[in-house]
Write a protein that holds these residues in place. Structure first.
Motif, PDB file in Angstrom:
ATOM      1  N   GLY A 216       0.824  -1.203   0.000  1.00 49.27           N
ATOM      2  CA  GLY A 216       0.000   0.000   0.000  1.00 49.27           C
ATOM      3  C   GLY A 216       0.853   1.246   0.000  1.00 49.27           C
ATOM      4  O   GLY A 216       2.002   1.236   0.475  1.00 49.27           O
ATOM      5  N   ILE A 217       0.331   2.352  -0.568  1.00 45.78           N
ATOM      6  CA  ILE A 217       1.033   3.634  -0.617  1.00 45.78           C
ATOM      7  C   ILE A 217       0.064   4.719  -0.160  1.00 45.78           C
ATOM      8  O   ILE A 217      -1.088   4.770  -0.609  1.00 45.78           O
ATOM      9  CB  ILE A 217       1.538   3.956  -2.043  1.00 45.78           C
ATOM     10  CG1 ILE A 217       2.476   2.869  -2.551  1.00 45.78           C
ATOM     11  CG2 ILE A 217       2.240   5.308  -2.079  1.00 45.78           C
ATOM     12  CD1 ILE A 217       2.887   3.056  -3.993  1.00 45.78           C
ATOM     13  N   LEU A 261      12.771  -4.537   4.736  1.00 42.15           N
ATOM     14  CA  LEU A 261      12.103  -3.270   5.034  1.00 42.15           C
ATOM     15  C   LEU A 261      10.594  -3.482   5.001  1.00 42.15           C
ATOM     16  O   LEU A 261      10.016  -3.778   3.944  1.00 42.15           O
ATOM     17  CB  LEU A 261      12.531  -2.222   4.007  1.00 42.15           C
ATOM     18  CG  LEU A 261      12.000  -0.808   4.194  1.00 42.15           C
ATOM     19  CD1 LEU A 261      12.492  -0.230   5.516  1.00 42.15           C
ATOM     20  CD2 LEU A 261      12.444   0.061   3.027  1.00 42.15           C
ATOM     21  N   ASN A 262       9.931  -3.347   6.151  1.00 45.20           N
ATOM     22  CA  ASN A 262       8.484  -3.547   6.228  1.00 45.20           C
ATOM     23  C   ASN A 262       7.700  -2.293   5.851  1.00 45.20           C
ATOM     24  O   ASN A 262       6.660  -2.371   5.198  1.00 45.20           O
ATOM     25  CB  ASN A 262       8.083  -3.987   7.639  1.00 45.20           C
ATOM     26  CG  ASN A 262       8.304  -5.476   7.849  1.00 45.20           C
ATOM     27  OD1 ASN A 262       8.697  -6.179   6.932  1.00 45.20           O
ATOM     28  ND2 ASN A 262       8.068  -5.944   9.054  1.00 45.20           N
ATOM     29  N   GLN A 263       8.184  -1.153   6.310  1.00 43.44           N
ATOM     30  CA  GLN A 263       7.471   0.090   6.041  1.00 43.44           C
ATOM     31  C   GLN A 263       8.477   1.229   6.072  1.00 43.44           C
ATOM     32  O   GLN A 263       9.429   1.205   6.851  1.00 43.44           O
ATOM     33  CB  GLN A 263       6.362   0.330   7.067  1.00 43.44           C
ATOM     34  CG  GLN A 263       5.424   1.484   6.698  1.00 43.44           C
ATOM     35  CD  GLN A 263       4.228   1.555   7.632  1.00 43.44           C
ATOM     36  OE1 GLN A 263       4.249   1.003   8.718  1.00 43.44           O
ATOM     37  NE2 GLN A 263       3.158   2.222   7.212  1.00 43.44           N
ATOM     38  N   THR A 285       4.096   0.579   2.413  1.00 42.78           N
ATOM     39  CA  THR A 285       4.054  -0.659   3.195  1.00 42.78           C
ATOM     40  C   THR A 285       4.359  -1.833   2.266  1.00 42.78           C
ATOM     41  O   THR A 285       3.839  -1.902   1.144  1.00 42.78           O
ATOM     42  CB  THR A 285       2.666  -0.855   3.833  1.00 42.78           C
ATOM     43  OG1 THR A 285       2.349   0.309   4.601  1.00 42.78           O
ATOM     44  CG2 THR A 285       2.663  -2.075   4.741  1.00 42.78           C
ATOM     45  N   TYR A 286       5.235  -2.743   2.741  1.00 45.30           N
ATOM     46  CA  TYR A 286       5.675  -3.865   1.909  1.00 45.30           C
ATOM     47  C   TYR A 286       5.174  -5.184   2.494  1.00 45.30           C
ATOM     48  O   TYR A 286       5.029  -5.332   3.719  1.00 45.30           O
ATOM     49  CB  TYR A 286       7.203  -3.905   1.818  1.00 45.30           C
ATOM     50  CG  TYR A 286       7.795  -2.659   1.214  1.00 45.30           C
ATOM     51  CD1 TYR A 286       7.877  -2.496  -0.162  1.00 45.30           C
ATOM     52  CD2 TYR A 286       8.281  -1.631   2.031  1.00 45.30           C
ATOM     53  CE1 TYR A 286       8.428  -1.351  -0.723  1.00 45.30           C
ATOM     54  CE2 TYR A 286       8.830  -0.483   1.483  1.00 45.30           C
ATOM     55  CZ  TYR A 286       8.902  -0.345   0.103  1.00 45.30           C
ATOM     56  OH  TYR A 286       9.451   0.775  -0.435  1.00 45.30           O
ATOM     57  N   ASN A 287       4.954  -6.143   1.624  1.00 39.03           N
ATOM     58  CA  ASN A 287       4.544  -7.497   2.015  1.00 39.03           C
ATOM     59  C   ASN A 287       5.470  -8.492   1.317  1.00 39.03           C
ATOM     60  O   ASN A 287       5.518  -8.556   0.083  1.00 39.03           O
ATOM     61  CB  ASN A 287       3.086  -7.736   1.599  1.00 39.03           C
ATOM     62  CG  ASN A 287       2.560  -9.063   2.146  1.00 39.03           C
ATOM     63  OD1 ASN A 287       3.297 -10.022   2.302  1.00 39.03           O
ATOM     64  ND2 ASN A 287       1.274  -9.111   2.428  1.00 39.03           N
ATOM     65  N   ILE A 292       9.382 -14.791   1.554  1.00 36.74           N
ATOM     66  CA  ILE A 292       9.611 -15.670   2.707  1.00 36.74           C
ATOM     67  C   ILE A 292       9.328 -17.116   2.315  1.00 36.74           C
ATOM     68  O   ILE A 292      10.080 -18.047   2.660  1.00 36.74           O
ATOM     69  CB  ILE A 292       8.729 -15.247   3.893  1.00 36.74           C
ATOM     70  CG1 ILE A 292       9.076 -13.815   4.336  1.00 36.74           C
ATOM     71  CG2 ILE A 292       8.919 -16.212   5.055  1.00 36.74           C
ATOM     72  CD1 ILE A 292      10.495 -13.615   4.763  1.00 36.74           C
ATOM     73  N   ASN A 293       8.231 -17.337   1.560  1.00 37.96           N
ATOM     74  CA  ASN A 293       7.913 -18.698   1.121  1.00 37.96           C
ATOM     75  C   ASN A 293       8.991 -19.246   0.199  1.00 37.96           C
ATOM     76  O   ASN A 293       9.359 -20.423   0.262  1.00 37.96           O
ATOM     77  CB  ASN A 293       6.554 -18.700   0.403  1.00 37.96           C
ATOM     78  CG  ASN A 293       5.404 -18.398   1.351  1.00 37.96           C
ATOM     79  OD1 ASN A 293       5.509 -18.633   2.558  1.00 37.96           O
ATOM     80  ND2 ASN A 293       4.308 -17.868   0.823  1.00 37.96           N
ATOM     81  N   GLN A 294       9.524 -18.380  -0.655  1.00 37.42           N
ATOM     82  CA  GLN A 294      10.585 -18.817  -1.562  1.00 37.42           C
ATOM     83  C   GLN A 294      11.851 -19.180  -0.787  1.00 37.42           C
ATOM     84  O   GLN A 294      12.523 -20.166  -1.092  1.00 37.42           O
ATOM     85  CB  GLN A 294      10.883 -17.713  -2.583  1.00 37.42           C
ATOM     86  CG  GLN A 294      11.866 -18.147  -3.675  1.00 37.42           C
ATOM     87  CD  GLN A 294      12.081 -17.053  -4.704  1.00 37.42           C
ATOM     88  OE1 GLN A 294      11.475 -15.993  -4.629  1.00 37.42           O
ATOM     89  NE2 GLN A 294      12.941 -17.316  -5.665  1.00 37.42           N
TER      90      GLN A 294
END
Length: 674
Positions: A216-217, A261-263, A285-287, A292-294
């Protein structure tokens, strides 16, 4: 189970497992970390590029507004002047101003506003703005107040209206009586035909399409308004972060697991100056769920590869160890079990040239050597007698049971008189039986036992001995062997060497004194006094608070040599040094600088104290009659105190003062001015 009871096959397997598995594991970890770091680095590159694109989009859009803003600056300046003229023409009565006429004069492209001292819009051509109270926006209200109390108009850049979200451009001018601020604004329709307003929703969607990690931005202005929407931020924590970012003009980042970096909150300010500054904070905001799954999948793959390689390697090692090592050893062991003490005639089959084959050949060679080797008692006695040192065999009670030929000749006593005696019988009181028994109880092997053996006729000889226990088949001690060497000659040589060493040390002491002392006067020579001076200088103020140097020259010394001869001059020098030494302290140092010049170094001595010592020496020399009471002598000198200067500068100062003392009439000590 002890390792010594394990089969060689399993021991080798364990050893290889301890070697192979860590290596495979290290390779697996390195490979996993390499892939993981590659994924994380690519992720960060994507995040960085997205951040740059978003910031560039906002800045470039706002700069495009500036082109249109410049176009309307002249029009707005003219309208502000007409607005102010209409106010003055109405007699300062704002209700008498025809706002519609002014708007019509500018083709309806302008809206007009009258703002009173309270920051409230009390008149306008834009009905929905009537009654807006700018005190609810404290920063802007302060700016309006400053404008109202000032004299100059202010024209803003193109900005976004907080109520409508439309692009607007504003101009402000104070009335002459400072009661009102007159405001004009370009209508949204006039601006929209020249510039396209940035759609923040489209910008967010485009960024998410280009970078799947963006969740999100949001773009905030300094009032926490979310641009592109009619909402304001309500989360107090985020509002605090936004305020901190704007106040410090620096970005803020929040990191999560894996160092990702999460946010982040990015500070931008396209136009730092002006009434309507363009300060904004971009919240991204990053997801990273996909990343992580990779990474987790990569970790599992690396572990599976590690396990497959490990199992395969262990099976291969087991097969090779069994075929090449354990089976040949088992066959070899079964063959050796048939060998007995009466039957040394055995032959092992040699199946190759590797280590197993070499081992079988070694057993065959051992068989041949054992068959050809017959050890007899006579042979052992001959071996003992051939030893060229003192060799004594004792029982467990330290009684002598056998001595070799060398020992019999060394002692000069009949063998019957020695056998059966305790070992202490051959030594004086330097080595007692009780002492030996105590030492052997602590250790069955003794080294470097120094003692004195007594020969026939009472002659004593120094020896150094070692005693070792020997054991029976049941591993119990059944006796001891003493081996000794005659060291009497060695001790004589050592004594002579010690005497020579003492003589060398005496000579060294004499030479050292000669190398550091003036041969005539006994004072330090020039080299030694400078060595002392360098040491004191290097350790001041660490070890010494300060120090003072005193340069001395004997007045008219050449005339003494000319009148009485050089021997008289030498006696005067010696007597002068004696007087100076008697009047110096133990901590002071006196050295002959050259000829009739001397240098005194006084550690931990300030200038005044050093000067008193120098004066005492000068007076004492002046009052002394030299060379059979026929010579009067005076001295001149210069004294200087260390003041963080170098040795050469200090000596130069003292020498200059000495020269001035001589020039001023001699028999004088001049000191450095503070």
């Amino acid at each position: 189970m002890k390792f010594s009871n394990l089969s060689i096959k399993y021991l080798v397997m364990i050893l290889l497992i301890c070697i192979v598995m860590p290596i495979y594991f290290i390779f697996a970890v390195i490979n996993y970390n390499s892939i993981r770091n590659g994924i994380l680095n690519n992720t960060q590159l994507a995040v960085t590029q997205s951040r740059i694109n978003i910031v560039d989009t906002i800045i470039s859009t706002e700069k495009s507004y500036e082109l249109v803003s410049t176009y309307y600056d002249g029009l707005m300046a003219e309208s502000l002047e007409q607005f102010k003229a209409a106010y003055e023409a109405s007699g300062d009565d704002v209700s008498a101003i025809d706002l519609a006429a002014i708007k019509l004069a500018f083709q309806g492209n302008l809206d007009l506003y009258i703002i009173d001292e309270s920051g409230v819009i009390i008149g306008t051509t834009f009905p929905t703005a009537l009654g807006i109270d700018f005190k609810t926006v404290p920063d802007f209200y302060q700016t309006l107040t400053a404008l109202r109390l000032g004299h100059n108009p202010e024209i803003s850049r193109v900005t976004t209206d907080l109520n409508t979200g439309e692009l607007r451009k504003w101009g402000y001018i104070p009335t002459s009586d400072h009661r009102y601020v007159l405001e004009v604004g370009i209508s949204p329709g006039a601006l929209s035909q020249y510039v396209t307003q940035l759609n923040y929703t489209d910008m967010e969607k485009t960024a998410q399409d280009n970078n799947p990690f963006i969740a999100g931005i949001k773009v905030y202005d300094k009032h926490h308004v979310i641009l592109g929407s009619e909402e304001s931020e309500t989360d107090e924590a985020r509002m605090a972060i936004i305020d901190t970012v704007i106040a410090s003009s620096t970005d803020h980042r929040v990191f999560g697991d894996e160092g990702l970096l999460n946010q982040e909150y990015i500070y931008i300010n396209t136009f730092p100056s002006g009434m309507n500054d363009s300060q904004k904070v971009i919240s991204i905001t990053y997801n990273y769920d996909a990343i992580i799954n990779q990474i987790n999948a990569t970790r599992i793959s690396a572990m599976l590869v590690f396990l497959v390689y490990t199992v395969f390697s262990l099976l291969l090692i087991y097969f090779l160890v069994t075929r090449t090592l354990t089976e040949p050893l088992i066959r070899l062991t079964n063959r050796i079990k048939t060998v007995t003490g009466d039957n040394l005639d055995f032959e092992m089959p040699v199946t190759g040239t590797n280590e197993i084959g070499q081992l079988a050949q070694s057993f065959n060679d051992l068989s041949q050597k054992l068959r050809s080797t017959l050890v007899t008692k006579k042979y052992l006695e001959n071996v003992i007698d051939s030893v060229g040192d003192i060799l004594i065999i004792m029982d467990q009670d330290l009684k002598i049971r056998r001595i070799n030929q060398y020992t019999r000749l060394f002692l000069g006593q009949p063998c019957d008189d020695i056998l059966g005696q305790p070992i202490a019988f051959l030594f004086d009181s330097s080595l007692t039986l009780r002492e030996l028994q105590i030492k052997l109880d602590l250790s069955p092997h003794l080294e470097n036992l120094e003692g004195t053996m007594v020969k026939e006729g009472g002659q004593k000889t120094s020896v150094i001995a070692s005693i070792s226990a020997f054991r029976g088949e049941d591993e119990t001690i059944i006796g001891y062997i003493l081996n000794a060497k005659d060291i009497s000659l060695t001790k004589k040589i050592l004594k002579k060497l010690e005497e020579s060493n003492l003589n060398l040390k005496r000579q060294e002491s004499i030479l050292l004194q000669q190398s550091t002392t003036d041969a005539l006067t006994g004072a330090c020579n020039r080299g030694n006094i400078f060595t002392i001076l360098e040491h004191i200088h290097a350790n001041t103020p660490l070890l010494y608070a300060t120090f003072t140097v005193f340069m001395i020259d004997l007045d008219h010394f050449k005339s003494i040599n000319d009148r009485f001869g050089h021997q008289a001059g030498d006696e005067v020098l010696v007597e002068t040094v004696r007087i100076m030494m008697e009047n110096l302290r133990k901590t002071d140092f006196l050295g002959r600088y050259g000829g009739e010049e001397f240098l005194i170094v006084m550690p931990d001595t300030a200038l005044d104290e050093g000067y008193r010592i120098a004066e005492r020496i000068r007076v004492k020399i002046k009052d002394t009659r030299f060379y059979h009471d026929s010579v009067d002598l005076t001295i001149s000198g210069g004294i200087a105190q260390w003041d963080h200067n170098s040795i050469s500068e200090l000596i130069e100062t003292a020498d200059r003062l000495l020269y001035q003392a001589k020039k001023s009439g001699r028999n004088t000590i001049l000191r450095q001015q503070k």
